[in-house]
Design a protein around this motif. Structure first.
Motif: not given
Length: 412
Positions: A91-98, A129-134
């Protein structure tokens, strides 16, 4: 993404906000997996969170559970209000799950946990932390197995701005206000689905007839040599199998055909065509949809069928809905052939032999009209949800960066 360098330009935070590295935002913990060969460790009452099960922001359930003994032997327990996120997985190839735990859970080695430091709200920390996803996704490295991996040391170097606790909670409340509106709209969509299911329940109490008795014929196309890109204006294209979804036609899913000798206008998709996938994965073979106002110059492929309906006996949109029901999908699954686990085929004779409810044409048209009205309502609600998600991301990005006030958001 292959662990690219992250822009380290430092953001200027408002007065009263603290600049905090993620390393200092709380106590970091690693998880683990109890031995799967020891039955005493598994099937307990403690949810065990892994990269596969961390799919919700509010974390409380998992399809795998451990016992207290299992948690003590190879895993780790964390309580309510812990921030959990994935550091290894596809999943880390397309999204950051938290997310934030809602109860005591155990977690695996694909996740990290942070117990927020004093003065930091767990939901605020997770949103920050979600806002740091990019930036986080730019750090993802690929392992030898092809999965994504985050280096903890690099992740801990990232910084967030932390306002006073009362301001943190107001920002979290702003997010939750939008989330409540989205949840209400999702409930409306779910209710529309129940209505659609009830509309189709009555016809299945009728007698059954072979689908072929309502078809004039079945046509198929060809798959000429085509490029990977879709057809542009004035170009011909051939449908990809993904163009046909259950009750939804996606004309953009096509490949351009540039050789005029490979173009056959007889295969062109027309308005009102009932299309079906002839070959696909087991879950997707036999999906059907009506092509509504398709672009010109799109051709059937050899994996798509055109079911030419006898419209004096059947309504194509009624058949589209019937072909998506569980009963008919089970028939399709049973009729599909092929030794490959990834690709199944359904023959034209099997399609013609599918049993569908014998409903008079007038009743079919009444039902398809009601279903179409419900679908329009559901689509409208979905567009509203998508707009709110955009507003939510923009609003939270501004608030967590210390830009703008809360007045408009608090009024939602």
């Amino acid at each position: 993404m292959r662990g690219e360098a992250v822009n380290v330009a430092r953001h200027t935070w408002p007065a009263g906000w603290r600049r905090v590295s993620l390393a200092d935002a709380g106590r970091w913990l690693s998880g683990g997996t109890p031995s799967t060969s020891n039955d005493a460790y598994w099937d307990g009452d403690i949810p065990w969170i892994s990269a596969a099960s961390l799919k919700s922001f509010r974390i409380g359930e998992s399809d795998r559970r451990v016992t207290a003994l299992g948690a003590e032997n190879g895993s780790r327990l964390v309580g309510e209000g812990t921030v959990l996120f994935i550091v290894r997985g596809m999943s880390l190839k397309s999204e950051f799950r938290i997310g934030v735990t809602q109860r005591t859970v155990a977690f695996g080695q694909d996740c990290k946990a942070v117990l927020p430091a004093e003065g930091i709200d767990p939901f605020f920390l997770a949103h920050a932390m979600q806002t740091l996803t990019p930036k986080i996704l730019a750090m993802v490295e690929e392992t030898s197995h092809g999965t994504g991996r985050l280096d903890t040391a690099r992740l801990q170097e990232l910084e967030i701005g932390v306002p006073p606790l009362t301001e943190q909670r107001r920002i979290v409340a702003a997010h939750d206000a939008i989330e409540r509106r989205i949840a209400a709209l999702e409930w409306v969509r779910k209710k529309s689905g129940v209505v659609e299911a009830s509309l189709l329940a009555a016809p299945f109490k009728a007698q059954w007839v072979p689908l072929g008795s309502w078809l004039r014929r079945i046509e198929t196309g060809k798959s000429p040599l085509a490029e990977g890109s879709p057809a542009g204006a004035g170009e011909w294209g051939v449908l990809k199998v993904s163009a046909v979804q259950a009750g939804w036609f996606q004309p953009a899913e096509n490949k351009v055909v540039r050789d005029p000798d490979l173009v056959n206008p007889a295969f062109e998709v027309r308005h009102g065509d009932l299309l079906m996938t002839r070959a696909n994965t087991e879950a997707l073979v036999g999906l059907a949809c009506v092509a509504e106002n398709p672009p010109r110059q799109l051709m059937l492929s050899d994996k798509t069928l055109r079911l030419v309906v006898d419209e004096s006996a059947a309504d194509p949109r009624f058949l589209e809905a019937v072909l998506a029901t569980q009963g008919v999908r089970r028939q399709i699954s049973a009729a599909a052939t092929g030794t490959s686990g990834s690709m199944k085929n359904i023959s034209q004779s099997a399609v013609e032999g599918l049993l569908v409810p014998d409903v008079p044409l007038g009743e079919q048209q009444r039902l398809s009209g009601a279903l179409e009205a419900s679908k329009r309502k559901s689509n409208l609600v979905q567009r509203q949800v998508e707009k709110l998600r955009v507003v939510q991301r923009g609003t939270m990005g501004d608030l967590l960066a210390g830009r703008g006030g809360l007045l408009e958001t608090e009024m939602l």
